[in-house]
Design a protein around this motif. Structure first.
Motif, PDB file in Angstrom:
ATOM      1  N   ASP A   1       9.688  -1.549  -5.346  1.00 42.79           N
ATOM      2  CA  ASP A   1      11.063  -1.817  -4.928  1.00 42.79           C
ATOM      3  C   ASP A   1      11.870  -0.541  -4.721  1.00 42.79           C
ATOM      4  O   ASP A   1      12.898  -0.557  -4.049  1.00 42.79           O
ATOM      5  CB  ASP A   1      11.797  -2.643  -6.004  1.00 42.79           C
TER       6      ASP A   1
ATOM      7  N   GLY B   1       3.656  -3.051  -4.046  1.00 41.04           N
ATOM      8  CA  GLY B   1       4.847  -3.910  -4.069  1.00 41.04           C
ATOM      9  C   GLY B   1       6.034  -3.250  -4.740  1.00 41.04           C
ATOM     10  O   GLY B   1       6.768  -3.882  -5.496  1.00 41.04           O
TER      11      GLY B   1
ATOM     12  N   ARG C   1      10.523   5.906   6.898  1.00 42.96           N
ATOM     13  CA  ARG C   1       9.420   4.950   7.080  1.00 42.96           C
ATOM     14  C   ARG C   1       9.198   3.987   5.921  1.00 42.96           C
ATOM     15  O   ARG C   1       8.456   3.010   6.084  1.00 42.96           O
ATOM     16  CB  ARG C   1       8.129   5.721   7.353  1.00 42.96           C
ATOM     17  N   ALA C   2       9.790   4.236   4.785  1.00 40.21           N
ATOM     18  CA  ALA C   2       9.549   3.376   3.619  1.00 40.21           C
ATOM     19  C   ALA C   2      10.164   1.994   3.824  1.00 40.21           C
ATOM     20  O   ALA C   2      11.216   1.846   4.443  1.00 40.21           O
ATOM     21  CB  ALA C   2      10.120   4.025   2.364  1.00 40.21           C
ATOM     22  N   HIS C   3       9.503   0.996   3.277  1.00 38.80           N
ATOM     23  CA  HIS C   3       9.989  -0.388   3.356  1.00 38.80           C
ATOM     24  C   HIS C   3      10.999  -0.721   2.260  1.00 38.80           C
ATOM     25  O   HIS C   3      11.589  -1.793   2.268  1.00 38.80           O
ATOM     26  CB  HIS C   3       8.795  -1.350   3.275  1.00 38.80           C
ATOM     27  N   CYS C   4      11.167   0.204   1.319  1.00 37.45           N
ATOM     28  CA  CYS C   4      12.044  -0.056   0.174  1.00 37.45           C
ATOM     29  C   CYS C   4      13.071   1.082   0.044  1.00 37.45           C
ATOM     30  O   CYS C   4      13.041   2.050   0.815  1.00 37.45           O
ATOM     31  CB  CYS C   4      11.209  -0.173  -1.094  1.00 37.45           C
TER      32      CYS C   4
ATOM     33  N   ILE D   1       4.074   6.213   1.085  1.00 37.32           N
ATOM     34  CA  ILE D   1       4.438   4.951   1.734  1.00 37.32           C
ATOM     35  C   ILE D   1       3.344   3.907   1.526  1.00 37.32           C
ATOM     36  O   ILE D   1       3.620   2.750   1.204  1.00 37.32           O
ATOM     37  CB  ILE D   1       4.731   5.181   3.232  1.00 37.32           C
ATOM     38  N   LYS D   2       2.090   4.313   1.688  1.00 35.58           N
ATOM     39  CA  LYS D   2       0.970   3.385   1.511  1.00 35.58           C
ATOM     40  C   LYS D   2       0.931   2.841   0.077  1.00 35.58           C
ATOM     41  O   LYS D   2       0.762   1.638  -0.134  1.00 35.58           O
ATOM     42  CB  LYS D   2      -0.348   4.087   1.863  1.00 35.58           C
TER      43      LYS D   2
ATOM     44  N   ALA E   1       3.448   2.661  -2.051  1.00 34.14           N
ATOM     45  CA  ALA E   1       4.626   1.808  -2.270  1.00 34.14           C
ATOM     46  C   ALA E   1       4.387   0.413  -1.710  1.00 34.14           C
ATOM     47  O   ALA E   1       4.719  -0.592  -2.348  1.00 34.14           O
ATOM     48  CB  ALA E   1       5.865   2.444  -1.638  1.00 34.14           C
ATOM     49  N   GLU E   2       3.797   0.340  -0.526  1.00 36.76           N
ATOM     50  CA  GLU E   2       3.539  -0.965   0.091  1.00 36.76           C
ATOM     51  C   GLU E   2       2.452  -1.729  -0.655  1.00 36.76           C
ATOM     52  O   GLU E   2       2.615  -2.912  -0.960  1.00 36.76           O
ATOM     53  CB  GLU E   2       3.166  -0.779   1.556  1.00 36.76           C
ATOM     54  N   SER E   3       1.359  -1.059  -0.963  1.00 33.29           N
ATOM     55  CA  SER E   3       0.240  -1.770  -1.603  1.00 33.29           C
ATOM     56  C   SER E   3       0.562  -2.199  -3.031  1.00 33.29           C
ATOM     57  O   SER E   3       0.021  -3.186  -3.514  1.00 33.29           O
ATOM     58  CB  SER E   3      -1.030  -0.910  -1.583  1.00 33.29           C
TER      59      SER E   3
END
Length: 155
Positions: free
Chosen positions: A119, A117, A146-149, A110-111, A113-115
């Motif tokens: 998709d 960017g 928890r993933a933003h994508c 997750i970290k 993927a977020e850092s």
């Protein structure tokens, strides 16, 4: 996925399980189809490191920090294994980078993927218990929730 929703960056989480080659092939195919950049990630489990340090226990004072050295060796071994997987899978057909890190796998996925960017996260699934009954393992379940994508699981 068409147009605006096409992934531009794909994170491919690899765990060196029986799902690795299929997960890798899926991520590469998607990257080629959408012209996306690839990030390959392998996480060395912090729990395994903690278990080794606990096992090493009192001998650590005499042996030095062999647990840390063992982890460094494992990281080097996994980096070589990842390079071999990528070579066989022809990952050079798409822009990519490789990351090997240490921690709790779902948190590191997750970290990253977020850092970065990202998709889309592509990862293999395995597991036991309730997660297995639902079709994915505990790490995959945590990433999913928890993933933003978007997350794509590969069997």
């Amino acid at each position: 996925m068409t147009g605006e929703t096409d992934p531009r960056k794909i994170l491919c989480a690899l765990d060196f399980s029986e799902h690795t080659e299929r997960t890798l092939a899926t991520a590469i195919a998607l990257a080629e189809k959408f012209g996306a950049a690839l990030i390959f990630l392998h996480v060395l489990s912090q729990k395994a490191f903690d278990d080794l340090r606990e096992w090493q226990g009192p001998a650590e004072a005499l042996l030095g920090d062999e647990a840390e050295q063992a982890f460094i060796g494992l990281g080097e071994e996994r980096a070589a294994g990842l390079k071999e997987f990528l070579s066989r899978a022809r990952a050079d057909l798409a822009p990519h980078q490789s990351i090997i890190t240490r921690g709790q796998p779902h948190e590191e996925i997750i970290k990253a993927a977020e850092s970065q960017g990202v998709d889309l996260i592509v990862m293999g699934i395995k597991g036991s218990g309730l997660g297995r009954q639902l079709g994915f393992g505990s790490q995959a379940e945590k990433v999913f929730h928890r993933a933003h994508c978007s997350v794509l699981f590969v069997r």
